[in-house]
Motif scaffolding. Structure first.
Motif, PDB file in Angstrom:
ATOM      1  N   MET A   1       0.831  -1.211   0.000  1.00  0.00           N
ATOM      2  CA  MET A   1       0.000   0.000   0.000  1.00  0.00           C
ATOM      3  C   MET A   1       0.860   1.252   0.000  1.00  0.00           C
ATOM      4  SD  MET A   1      -3.112  -0.852   2.665  1.00  0.00           S
ATOM      5  CE  MET A   1      -3.629   0.882   2.668  1.00  0.00           C
ATOM      6  N   LEU A   2       1.914   1.239   0.831  1.00  0.00           N
ATOM      7  CA  LEU A   2       2.781   2.411   0.887  1.00  0.00           C
ATOM      8  C   LEU A   2       3.501   2.609  -0.438  1.00  0.00           C
ATOM      9  CD1 LEU A   2       4.016   4.728   2.521  1.00  0.00           C
ATOM     10  CD2 LEU A   2       5.796   3.136   3.274  1.00  0.00           C
ATOM     11  N   ALA A   3       4.003   1.519  -1.025  1.00  0.00           N
ATOM     12  CA  ALA A   3       4.717   1.624  -2.302  1.00  0.00           C
ATOM     13  C   ALA A   3       3.801   2.168  -3.387  1.00  0.00           C
ATOM     14  CB  ALA A   3       5.264   0.256  -2.700  1.00  0.00           C
ATOM     15  N   GLU A   4       2.558   1.697  -3.424  1.00  0.00           N
ATOM     16  CA  GLU A   4       1.626   2.144  -4.453  1.00  0.00           C
ATOM     17  C   GLU A   4       1.210   3.603  -4.235  1.00  0.00           C
ATOM     18  OE1 GLU A   4      -1.243  -0.924  -3.951  1.00  0.00           O
ATOM     19  OE2 GLU A   4       0.148  -2.448  -4.755  1.00  0.00           O
ATOM     20  N   MET A   5       1.095   3.980  -2.975  1.00  0.00           N
ATOM     21  CA  MET A   5       0.748   5.366  -2.647  1.00  0.00           C
ATOM     22  C   MET A   5       1.846   6.314  -3.128  1.00  0.00           C
ATOM     23  SD  MET A   5       0.107   6.788   1.192  1.00  0.00           S
ATOM     24  CE  MET A   5      -0.109   8.524   1.560  1.00  0.00           C
ATOM     25  N   LEU A   6       3.096   5.945  -2.896  1.00  0.00           N
ATOM     26  CA  LEU A   6       4.212   6.808  -3.301  1.00  0.00           C
ATOM     27  C   LEU A   6       4.421   6.788  -4.820  1.00  0.00           C
ATOM     28  CD1 LEU A   6       6.810   6.164  -0.447  1.00  0.00           C
ATOM     29  CD2 LEU A   6       5.053   7.945  -0.631  1.00  0.00           C
ATOM     30  N   ALA A   7       4.091   5.658  -5.451  1.00  0.00           N
ATOM     31  CA  ALA A   7       4.177   5.610  -6.914  1.00  0.00           C
ATOM     32  C   ALA A   7       3.158   6.558  -7.539  1.00  0.00           C
ATOM     33  CB  ALA A   7       3.952   4.175  -7.394  1.00  0.00           C
ATOM     34  N   GLU A   8       2.003   6.659  -6.898  1.00  0.00           N
ATOM     35  CA  GLU A   8       0.955   7.556  -7.391  1.00  0.00           C
ATOM     36  C   GLU A   8       1.273   9.014  -7.085  1.00  0.00           C
ATOM     37  OE1 GLU A   8      -3.916   8.151  -6.950  1.00  0.00           O
ATOM     38  OE2 GLU A   8      -2.921   6.387  -6.097  1.00  0.00           O
ATOM     39  N   HIS A   9       1.999   9.246  -5.991  1.00  0.00           N
ATOM     40  CA  HIS A   9       2.366  10.609  -5.582  1.00  0.00           C
ATOM     41  C   HIS A   9       3.879  10.662  -5.344  1.00  0.00           C
ATOM     42  CE1 HIS A   9      -1.876  11.674  -4.886  1.00  0.00           C
ATOM     43  NE2 HIS A   9      -1.995  10.472  -4.359  1.00  0.00           N
ATOM     44  N   PRO A  10       4.683  10.652  -6.398  1.00  0.00           N
ATOM     45  CA  PRO A  10       6.147  10.582  -6.240  1.00  0.00           C
ATOM     46  C   PRO A  10       6.734  11.737  -5.438  1.00  0.00           C
ATOM     47  CG  PRO A  10       5.535  11.033  -8.534  1.00  0.00           C
ATOM     48  CD  PRO A  10       4.289  10.642  -7.824  1.00  0.00           C
ATOM     49  N   ALA A  11       6.059  12.869  -5.396  1.00  0.00           N
ATOM     50  CA  ALA A  11       6.584  14.005  -4.627  1.00  0.00           C
ATOM     51  C   ALA A  11       6.617  13.687  -3.136  1.00  0.00           C
ATOM     52  CB  ALA A  11       5.740  15.248  -4.875  1.00  0.00           C
ATOM     53  N   TRP A  12       5.829  12.711  -2.687  1.00  0.00           N
ATOM     54  CA  TRP A  12       5.781  12.364  -1.274  1.00  0.00           C
ATOM     55  C   TRP A  12       6.922  11.438  -0.847  1.00  0.00           C
ATOM     56  CZ3 TRP A  12      -0.183  11.063  -0.883  1.00  0.00           C
ATOM     57  CH2 TRP A  12      -0.903  12.267  -0.933  1.00  0.00           C
ATOM     58  N   ARG A  13       7.639  10.887  -1.833  1.00  0.00           N
ATOM     59  CA  ARG A  13       8.694   9.923  -1.474  1.00  0.00           C
ATOM     60  C   ARG A  13       9.724  10.530  -0.524  1.00  0.00           C
ATOM     61  NH1 ARG A  13      11.835   7.778   0.653  1.00  0.00           N
ATOM     62  NH2 ARG A  13      13.359   6.184   0.082  1.00  0.00           N
ATOM     63  N   SER A  14      10.088  11.788  -0.722  1.00  0.00           N
ATOM     64  CA  SER A  14      11.111  12.416   0.117  1.00  0.00           C
ATOM     65  C   SER A  14      10.639  12.634   1.548  1.00  0.00           C
ATOM     66  CB  SER A  14      11.561  13.749  -0.491  1.00  0.00           C
ATOM     67  OG  SER A  14      10.468  14.651  -0.565  1.00  0.00           O
ATOM     68  N   ASN A  15       9.320  12.586   1.771  1.00  0.00           N
ATOM     69  CA  ASN A  15       8.787  12.768   3.123  1.00  0.00           C
ATOM     70  C   ASN A  15       8.889  11.505   3.968  1.00  0.00           C
ATOM     71  OD1 ASN A  15       6.589  14.402   1.168  1.00  0.00           O
ATOM     72  ND2 ASN A  15       7.493  15.593   2.817  1.00  0.00           N
ATOM     73  N   VAL A  16       8.996  10.355   3.303  1.00  0.00           N
ATOM     74  CA  VAL A  16       9.045   9.078   4.031  1.00  0.00           C
ATOM     75  C   VAL A  16      10.504   8.789   4.381  1.00  0.00           C
ATOM     76  CG1 VAL A  16       8.487   6.626   3.974  1.00  0.00           C
ATOM     77  CG2 VAL A  16       6.972   8.279   2.866  1.00  0.00           C
ATOM     78  N   TRP A  17      10.882   9.173   5.587  1.00  0.00           N
ATOM     79  CA  TRP A  17      12.272   9.052   6.049  1.00  0.00           C
ATOM     80  C   TRP A  17      12.645   7.614   6.342  1.00  0.00           C
ATOM     81  CZ3 TRP A  17      14.487   7.689  10.852  1.00  0.00           C
ATOM     82  CH2 TRP A  17      15.836   8.063  11.026  1.00  0.00           C
TER      83      TRP A  17
END
Length: 321
Positions: free
Chosen positions: A179-195
């Motif tokens: 779920m997390l991987a798919e969420m970030l794939a849909e919103h790539p700008a959020w990847r940098s927020n997931v430390w």
């Protein structure tokens, strides 16, 4: 024992000591960084706490206005100087991530049942300040103040486009990593927020496998790292479980790690890993946070990793002195 055997043994011990001496390297550059556990939140007595304890009924005075894992608690933590905020996620029946600590909603809210057994529309109707009391149930100072405040992870990431978050998977279901991987794939700008991520091995490992560059740990991987490093680290060897990860180190465990603090930090940095210091570990109870001035006094001089704190309002000012 013969003379030459004794000399050889003393020489070996001296070599191991010098090879693993912290003073062999300078303190890493940088400053202590702060990880705010659940944002700004109510603290509680840890004595006797287990997985089924309702901690909302044992909070300490004074009662803060913030409620843990809410956007307000996270904003307060970032305003105080948090570099990373830790939060807890549960999948909902409508495919979202709800931000809430407990497995069930019974303790902190007027609702009932497992958090993940509800949709987000229902969870938004709950008062997440409902169950808090500091006087054994005589008063409930946050009741009525938490209606609708349980956020989704999407809401959190939208509210804090520059924020960094450590995500705690509360289950051991691999689907949460998907779920997390798919969420970030849909919103790539959020990847940098997931430390980083941690919690159950299945979702943690799945997320790390699917999200490029993501680091995290489970209880098992952390234990393997620490045990193997204590056994073999005197040679300079860094076990695989200690590489490209996040290392949680209790204050009373650090001195047992070869090269502690600066050489150990240098070895972990070279292996692509980041250190988080927590409170003492003992008696089978999970370590607490770095929550007092006395705790901060035990953080090694020159330490430039992260400190895990439940009391960022108390700890952040100490770093400014």
């Amino acid at each position: 024992m013969g003379k030459w055997t004794l000399i050889a043994l003393v020489g070996l011990v001296a070599f191991i000591y010098i090879f693993n001496a912290s003073w062999r390297v300078a303190a890493p550059e940088g400053r202590v960084q702060l990880l705010a556990h659940r944002g700004v939140h109510q603290t509680f007595d840890l004595e006797g706490v287990d997985n089924d304890t309702c901690t909302a009924t044992r909070i300490r005075e004074p009662v803060a206005p913030e409620i843990e894992n809410t956007i307000g608690s996270m904003r307060a933590a970032f305003d105080l100087g948090a570099d990373v905020v830790e939060l807890d996620v549960h999948p909902t029946t409508d495919g979202q991530f709800a931000i809430f600590h407990d497995w069930t909603v019974d303790c902190r809210t007027q609702g009932a049942g497992a958090t993940r057994d509800h949709d987000m529309a229902y969870l938004k109707t709950l008062d997440i300040g409902y169950g808090y009391t500091a006087d054994g149930g005589k008063s409930f100072p946050l009741r009525g103040k938490g209606v609708g405040l349980m956020p989704t992870f999407s809401e959190v990431l939208t509210a804090f486009p520059e924020g960094k978050f450590l995500i705690n998977f509360k289950s051991n279901e691999a689907r949460e990593g998907d779920m997390l991987a798919e969420m970030l794939a849909e919103h790539p700008a959020w990847r940098s927020n997931v430390w980083g991520v941690y919690g159950g091995a299945a979702p943690t490992n799945r997320a790390i496998e699917r999200i490029v560059g993501l680091r995290g740990y489970s209880g098992g991987s952390l234990k393997r790292c620490i045990v193997r490093y204590i056994a073999l680290g005197w040679t300079g060897f860094v076990p695989e479980d200690c590489r490209n990860t996040i290392l949680l180190v209790p204050l009373n465990v650090g001195p047992w790690l070869w090269g502690w603090p600066h050489l150990f930090a240098a070895r972990m940095q070279a292996a692509g890993s980041t250190i988080i210091l927590r409170g003492d570990y003992g008696g089978g109870i999970l370590p607490g946070g770095i929550d007092t001035e006395a705790d901060m006094a035990r953080v090694p001089d020159g330490f430039s990793g992260y400190v895990w704190t439940n009391e960022i309002a108390r700890i952040a000012p100490l770093l400014q002195n």
